[in-house]
Design a protein around this motif. Sequence first.
Motif, mmCIF file in Angstrom:
data_model
loop_
_atom_site.group_PDB
_atom_site.id
_atom_site.type_symbol
_atom_site.label_atom_id
_atom_site.label_comp_id
_atom_site.label_asym_id
_atom_site.label_seq_id
_atom_site.Cartn_x
_atom_site.Cartn_y
_atom_site.Cartn_z
ATOM 1 N N ASP A 15 4.425 1.103 -12.746
ATOM 2 C CA ASP A 15 3.669 0.124 -11.961
ATOM 3 C C ASP A 15 4.430 -0.457 -10.779
ATOM 4 N N SER A 16 5.727 -0.277 -10.762
ATOM 5 C CA SER A 16 6.471 -0.893 -9.662
ATOM 6 C C SER A 16 7.644 0.002 -9.274
ATOM 7 N N LEU A 17 8.182 -0.266 -8.072
ATOM 8 C CA LEU A 17 9.342 0.515 -7.637
ATOM 9 C C LEU A 17 10.527 0.255 -8.556
ATOM 10 N N GLY A 18 10.593 -0.984 -9.073
ATOM 11 C CA GLY A 18 11.689 -1.333 -9.990
ATOM 12 C C GLY A 18 11.652 -0.441 -11.221
ATOM 13 N N PRO A 42 0.823 -1.218 0.000
ATOM 14 C CA PRO A 42 0.000 0.000 0.000
ATOM 15 C C PRO A 42 0.853 1.264 0.000
ATOM 16 N N ARG A 43 1.965 1.225 0.781
ATOM 17 C CA ARG A 43 2.809 2.410 0.853
ATOM 18 C C ARG A 43 3.512 2.668 -0.485
ATOM 19 N N ALA A 44 4.003 1.564 -1.075
ATOM 20 C CA ALA A 44 4.660 1.721 -2.380
ATOM 21 C C ALA A 44 3.642 2.234 -3.396
ATOM 22 N N GLN A 45 2.424 1.730 -3.291
ATOM 23 C CA GLN A 45 1.379 2.164 -4.222
ATOM 24 C C GLN A 45 1.112 3.664 -4.052
ATOM 25 N N GLN A 46 1.156 4.085 -2.761
ATOM 26 C CA GLN A 46 0.936 5.517 -2.497
ATOM 27 C C GLN A 46 2.017 6.355 -3.208
ATOM 28 N N LEU A 47 3.252 5.841 -3.106
ATOM 29 C CA LEU A 47 4.361 6.533 -3.760
ATOM 30 C C LEU A 47 4.150 6.561 -5.282
ATOM 31 N N LEU A 48 3.773 5.385 -5.817
ATOM 32 C CA LEU A 48 3.577 5.309 -7.269
ATOM 33 C C LEU A 48 2.426 6.213 -7.706
ATOM 34 N N GLY A 90 10.273 8.436 3.603
ATOM 35 C CA GLY A 90 9.655 9.717 3.947
ATOM 36 C C GLY A 90 8.150 9.567 4.102
ATOM 37 N N LEU A 91 7.548 8.731 3.284
ATOM 38 C CA LEU A 91 6.096 8.518 3.399
ATOM 39 C C LEU A 91 5.763 7.846 4.726
ATOM 40 N N LEU A 92 6.632 6.910 5.104
ATOM 41 C CA LEU A 92 6.404 6.220 6.372
ATOM 42 C C LEU A 92 6.468 7.193 7.540
ATOM 43 N N ALA A 93 7.364 8.149 7.394
ATOM 44 C CA ALA A 93 7.570 9.078 8.504
ATOM 45 C C ALA A 93 6.443 10.097 8.621
#
Length: 734
Positions: A708-711, A661-667, A730-733
């Motif tokens: 679509d991905s962090l990669g 979910p967090r990675a998705q938020q970033l994407l 940074g998003l986590l923080a």
Amino acid sequence: MSVRVVARIRPLLDKELDKDIIVKPDSAESGKPYTIVKIPNPKNEAEDFSFAFNSVYDQSTCQETLFTSEVSPHVKSLFQGYDVTIFAYGVTGTGKTHTMRGGLKLAERGVIPRLLSSVFRRGKKIMKDTEGNTTVRVALSYYEIYNDKVFDLLEPPEKRTPSGLPLRAEASGKTVVAGLSERACEDLKDFEKLYIEANNNRVTAATKLNAHSSRSHAILRVKLTQTTGEIVRESTASAIDLAGSEDNRRTDNGKERLIESAAINKSLFVLSQCIEAISRGDKRIPYRESKMTRILSLGQNNGITIMILNLAPMKSYHLDTLSSLNVSSRAKRIEVREIENEVVFKQFPKTSSTTTSGNIHRQPLRPLANAHNVHNGNVAAAAKATDANKPVKAFSVYTDKSKPTPVTSQPLVLKPLANTSNTRRSTPAKRPSDQEALHVRPSKLARPIGQPLMPRSTATLAASSTTSKMTVSAEEIEAMVEKKVGEILAARAAAEKSAVPVQVHVQPGLDDAVQKRLDALERRIESDEWREDAKSEGLRFLLAARQHKERGEDAAALKAYEMALPFFPGQAKLLSKIERLKAKLHSAERPRPEHFFDVKEKVTRKKKRRTTSDDDEVDADYEDAEADVEEATFVKPASRRPRVKAVPRTILPDDNGPPSPRAQQLLDIVNSRDLVQIKSLVGFGAKKAKDLVDYLELMSVDEENCIDSLGQLRAVPGMGGRTIDRAYEGLLAM
Ligand SMILES: Nc1ncnc2c1ncn2[C@@H]1O[C@H](COP(=O)(O)OP(=O)(O)OP(=O)(O)O)[C@@H](O)[C@H]1O
């Protein structure tokens, strides 16, 4: 550097229909040759966009016409010592390979075989005309850049290592491929044999768009060496068949092809960024962000560059064609001036007293042709003198009428004249010696009397604009040029002699954290923050030295520091380190822990104010480099850049797996292309955010094509290193 940009529209292929043609050539004035490409506005087909080029070749243009008009005139320049680069750019299936390589039949041969044929013919003529006094040698290298890795095409594929061949920055500023093979080539037959064999090695993969689509950039390097007695003139012709840009949605690509496409798009994107930066006159050209642009060194190299934009005329290519027209029309704004090459000797003049006396019989530098070099202090200064309004670093704009005259028609001068990487720097040098050398470059105008090698008009212009400013005598110039060349050769000799491994390898005994920081530093060295190639070479030596020190290998550390010295000549702290190490080795007494020195030195350095202006520049270079080494190794990192505060180290989800979910938020933030949102990410400033949005725009003209991905995100230019990790953390923080 001069870039000539031409467009070539290919004919329709078998299944393509006349009614689908949307790309058309046009002339600025009726009856004049084509210089304009017209294409409808996709949003309003009644309206046409026009793109101007130096020349436009329509569907009926045969291989011979293209070669005779665009490449043949530069063969002479190549023999005069200029580097010539020809590259084909365009969407997959538009005719790049046809243009560069062509077919097997004589009439269908492309630029490359025709170029070689021309070179061999001219070389033979020179040898005949000089009755063998001048020998001409041709050597080939051929390599490809596939997924941003360099592979030698003259070697069988089994010999490839997964990481490919490294690039190396020479002290001259030129980027070369380390370990690349080079084959001597006697005649056209030799060449054809090599070329066919090498092309079989080239990575190609079928895609839906083109059954023989080339998925790599192929670079053929033709090294020409002309030797007359002790004088060697060396120049290089590079012919580059770039991989095609394409829209992944239309090609139905699988995962592997997607990765290839990402790498291709990335390098072409960086190429377009370089072109844009050069055309804007930016100081910083992001050419280091991909291997292809590093090798092309757009904006860094001298000589003549011809960019051939290949276009397919049909509607099915509409958006891709628009995108490549945009890139190329920017390239057209790159300045149009060539630079004369500098002198080199087969044997560097011996350091006997005669070489420094006034009796030397060598030419200090080659005469100014029709060239002004924006990278060259004195010529730029001369240009400034003649045109006070023009900034020295500015790039001039092509007028469509001005087909660049490559080189004035001066006779072949059997004088020291060579295009060598040895004596040339691509950017204004930072070291005092280089500065000094640049300032004294008026030597080109101080040619010994009686040798009017410069065409009269140019000579008069140059002389009238500069003679009043000449304050340095010919002898002084000689001495300074001598000194400069000596320094460069010394640096090169030192680098060659080095037994010290300068690459960062995983070292047993270094803990993970340290190794990670070393890896990060390695990436930084490769990144654009290290624009000065020579400086990054120096940094590698420093880094190696620090590693050796950490392991207690003082002798090796000493050697590596000594290797770094030519890159930071006269640098007091470096010299004192060398001295301390020497003393330590000498006394062999048990020293304090090394890091104690380092921390202390660093603190002291911060407190101390530098006073001598002469040393400022070199110190700044050295200290930048040294600070990075320290940051990367043992000392608590200096807070030179904002860091993510107090966020515990996060384990990122699998780069290529389904996003958390967090990675998705970033994407989602990235894919929003909203500058404000992207700038809110940790580590993203306005520039980085804009570059990312530009990239996304370039990747797809509409908004459906998402990361679509962090990669995938990491593969975007400028997103390397810890950028993504920091944004995620940074998003986590938050
Ligand atoms: N000027 C031309 N005259 C005749 N045929 C051409 C011409 N240009 C291209 N073609 C044909 O169009 C097809 C695609 O050309 P080519 O393979 O050179 O494209 P490309 O841009 O190199 O593609 P890729 O990026 O996939 O390598 C080939 O069949 C080629 O023979």
